[in-house]
Design an enzyme around this catalytic site. Structure first.
Site, short mmCIF file in Angstrom:
data_model
loop_
_atom_site.label_atom_id
_atom_site.label_comp_id
_atom_site.label_asym_id
_atom_site.label_seq_id
_atom_site.Cartn_x
_atom_site.Cartn_y
_atom_site.Cartn_z
N ILE A 1 0.83 -1.22 0.00
CA ILE A 1 0.00 0.00 0.00
C ILE A 1 0.86 1.27 0.00
O ILE A 1 0.39 2.34 -0.34
CB ILE A 1 -1.01 0.06 1.18
CG1 ILE A 1 -0.30 -0.07 2.53
CG2 ILE A 1 -2.09 -1.00 1.02
CD1 ILE A 1 -1.19 0.28 3.73
N GLU B 1 0.78 -3.79 9.73
CA GLU B 1 1.59 -4.56 10.67
C GLU B 1 0.74 -4.62 11.94
O GLU B 1 0.20 -3.59 12.36
CB GLU B 1 2.92 -3.85 10.95
CG GLU B 1 3.86 -3.81 9.76
CD GLU B 1 4.42 -5.18 9.42
OE1 GLU B 1 4.46 -6.06 10.30
OE2 GLU B 1 4.80 -5.38 8.24
N THR C 1 -8.71 -1.01 15.17
CA THR C 1 -8.65 -1.90 16.33
C THR C 1 -9.13 -1.21 17.61
O THR C 1 -8.99 0.02 17.73
CB THR C 1 -7.18 -2.36 16.53
OG1 THR C 1 -7.05 -2.94 17.83
CG2 THR C 1 -6.20 -1.21 16.45
N ASP C 2 -9.61 -2.01 18.55
CA ASP C 2 -9.99 -1.44 19.87
C ASP C 2 -8.77 -0.90 20.61
O ASP C 2 -8.91 -0.16 21.58
CB ASP C 2 -10.72 -2.49 20.72
CG ASP C 2 -9.90 -3.74 21.06
OD1 ASP C 2 -8.76 -3.88 20.57
OD2 ASP C 2 -10.42 -4.57 21.82
N GLU C 3 -7.56 -1.28 20.17
CA GLU C 3 -6.36 -0.85 20.90
C GLU C 3 -6.12 0.65 20.81
O GLU C 3 -5.36 1.20 21.60
CB GLU C 3 -5.13 -1.64 20.42
CG GLU C 3 -5.35 -3.13 20.66
CD GLU C 3 -4.10 -3.97 20.65
OE1 GLU C 3 -3.02 -3.46 20.95
OE2 GLU C 3 -4.22 -5.16 20.33
N TYR D 1 2.46 -0.10 18.04
CA TYR D 1 1.42 -0.64 17.15
C TYR D 1 0.15 0.18 17.24
O TYR D 1 -0.36 0.68 16.23
CB TYR D 1 1.12 -2.11 17.50
CG TYR D 1 -0.21 -2.56 16.96
CD1 TYR D 1 -0.43 -2.64 15.58
CD2 TYR D 1 -1.28 -2.87 17.81
CE1 TYR D 1 -1.68 -3.02 15.08
CE2 TYR D 1 -2.52 -3.24 17.32
CZ TYR D 1 -2.71 -3.31 15.95
OH TYR D 1 -3.94 -3.67 15.45
N LYS E 1 -1.79 2.64 14.49
CA LYS E 1 -3.17 2.43 14.02
C LYS E 1 -4.01 3.68 14.27
O LYS E 1 -4.84 4.06 13.44
CB LYS E 1 -3.80 1.21 14.70
CG LYS E 1 -3.27 -0.13 14.25
CD LYS E 1 -3.55 -0.45 12.78
CE LYS E 1 -4.98 -0.85 12.51
NZ LYS E 1 -5.14 -1.34 11.10
N ASN F 1 -6.56 -13.52 30.29
CA ASN F 1 -5.67 -14.36 29.47
C ASN F 1 -5.46 -15.74 30.10
O ASN F 1 -5.40 -16.74 29.38
CB ASN F 1 -4.30 -13.69 29.32
CG ASN F 1 -4.36 -12.45 28.45
OD1 ASN F 1 -5.31 -12.26 27.70
ND2 ASN F 1 -3.36 -11.60 28.56
P1 TYD Z 1 -1.99 -10.77 21.49
O1 TYD Z 1 -2.56 -11.98 20.84
O2 TYD Z 1 -0.59 -10.39 21.18
O3 TYD Z 1 -3.00 -9.58 21.18
P2 TYD Z 1 -3.04 -8.04 21.76
O4 TYD Z 1 -1.74 -7.72 22.34
O5 TYD Z 1 -3.30 -7.29 20.53
O6 TYD Z 1 -4.16 -8.01 22.75
O7 TYD Z 1 -2.09 -10.95 23.06
C1 TYD Z 1 -3.32 -11.15 23.71
C2 TYD Z 1 -3.05 -11.09 25.18
O8 TYD Z 1 -2.25 -12.23 25.53
C3 TYD Z 1 -2.27 -9.86 25.61
O9 TYD Z 1 -2.74 -9.42 26.88
C4 TYD Z 1 -0.85 -10.37 25.73
C5 TYD Z 1 -1.02 -11.82 26.13
N1 TYD Z 1 0.05 -12.73 25.67
C6 TYD Z 1 0.79 -13.50 26.59
O10 TYD Z 1 0.52 -13.47 27.81
N2 TYD Z 1 1.79 -14.29 26.12
C7 TYD Z 1 2.10 -14.36 24.80
O11 TYD Z 1 3.07 -15.09 24.43
C8 TYD Z 1 1.34 -13.58 23.86
C9 TYD Z 1 1.64 -13.63 22.39
C10 TYD Z 1 0.31 -12.78 24.34
#
Ligand code: TYD
Length: 343
Positions: free
Chosen positions: A61, A85, A126-128, A151, A155, A250
């Site tokens: 892009i 990304e 994204t919601d982020e 990131y 965004k 998580n």
């Molecule tokens: P992720 O999938 O990287 O999405 P985002 O950061 O966009 O929310 O992570 C989701 C959640 O999981 C985030 O709180 C970070 C956590 N996480 C871990 O605890 N360990 C990991 O190895 C990863 C990749 C993410």
């Protein structure tokens, strides 16, 4: 609307959108435009690659010529931009590529689309961008942006450009903000596919910090359907949250994955936390619901189906977990896992 260019259409969410649109809308031609970085994967498009209304162009892009060429060749009148990304941890290790694609590339795509007189431009965000959501608040579309990672800042920057093109040039734009998405064909660096595929190989699951961070989980088919609803029915200049309405810690997600796979909880390793880690994301999506969309997937069932998919499709992820992936794994996890081992 006839010829829709889907940028980033070989990635995880973009390809789900393409698979849906190609099958459900034979009246549209779907032109995937993808840079084919580490996250772009032709295997994600195998189910539609021979369809009469599917086209593919490799390109970036941020490459004005390539974007222009695709517009001309395919008579593009609509753009849906998934190209970005997307991985927070990679953005902490090296922010440059994020600014380049998500801000500079965004501007080149917008400017080229504007000059060509594209009728509709949908941007997938994204919601982020809302940042860490404290207490029991749920973000709504008019809330302020407080991004905390390179990131999410990139965004937010890209989204603000979309807004500016709407206000300044009167472009017909719509923005969507999705929550944490899971499902088949997700690059195994994100939590769900990473933990599922690691657990399948009896390898440690590195949980950042206490694992009490909260995310809202959205199935990729629901995310794709939400983008389609915004494309068809969204109001120009507006943004729409796409929430899964399933908030989980998580660590709960991690236990659930292990249970579904019949693997022991001893695989869990609490490792040093991600820098600047947002504790909680949560959104309302009443605005998109008013357009007739709602999430169809229950998280428990969606996760079970997703785990089964990775179990049954090792051919898809085994070839990814080589080369560049292993380099990244080492940079991201070697020191963290060693620190956990010592503790
Ligand atoms: P992720 O999938 O990287 O999405 P985002 O950061 O966009 O929310 O992570 C989701 C959640 O999981 C985030 O709180 C970070 C956590 N996480 C871990 O605890 N360990 C990991 O190895 C990863 C990749 C993410």
């Amino acid at each position: 609307m006839k010829n829709i260019m889907v940028t980033g259409g070989a990635g995880f969410i973009g390809s789900a959108f393409v698979r849906q649109m190609v099958k459900q809308h034979p009246e549209f031609t779907i032109v995937v435009f993808d840079k084919m970085t580490y996250a772009g994967n032709m295997d994600n498009l195998l189910p539609v690659k021979d369809a009469a209304n599917f086209r593919f162009e490799q390109g970036d892009i941020a490459d004005r010529e390539a974007v222009h060429h695709t517009f001309e060749t395919h008579g593009i009148d609509t753009v849906v931009n998934f190209a970005a990304e997307t991985h927070v941890d990679r953005s902490i290790l090296s922010p440059d590529a994020f600014i380049f694609s998500n801000v500079v590339g965004m501007n080149i795509l917008l400017e080229t689309a504007h000059k060509r007189g594209v009728e509709r431009f949908v941007h997938v965000s994204t919601d982020e961008v809302y940042g860490d959501i404290e207490g029991d608040h749920f973000s709504v579309e008019d809330d302020s942006f407080k991004p905390n990672s390179p990131y999410s800042a990139s965004k937010a920057g890209g989204e603000l450009l979309v807004r500016a093109y709407h206000v300044t040039y009167g472009m017909n734009t719509v923005v969507t903000r999705g929550s944490n998405t899971y499902g088949p064909y997700q690059y195994p660096e994100k939590l769900v596919p990473f933990f599922v595929t690691e657990a399948l190989e009896d390898r440690p699951l590195p949980v950042y910090g206490d694992g009490k961070q909260i995310r809202d989980w959205l199935h990729v088919e629901d995310h794709a359907g939400g983008v389609a609803a915004a494309l068809m029915h969204g109001q120009a200049g507006q943004a729409y949250n796409i929430a899964g309405e399933h908030l989980r810690h998580n660590i709960e997600v991690t236990y659930r994955i292990l249970k579904l796979l019949g693997k022991p909880e001893t695989l869990i390793k609490h490792v040093p936390d991600r820098e600047g880690h947002d504790r909680r994301y949560a959104m309302r999506c009443d605005k998109l619901k008013a357009l007739g969309w709602k999430p169809q997937y229950d998280f428990e069932h969606g996760l079970e189906m997703t785990v089964d998919w990775y179990r049954n499709n090792a051919w898809w992820w085994r070839k990814i977990k080589t080369g560049e992936y292993l380099e990244y794994y080492k940079r991201q996890y070697a020191a963290r896992l060693a620190a956990a081992q010592q503790a």
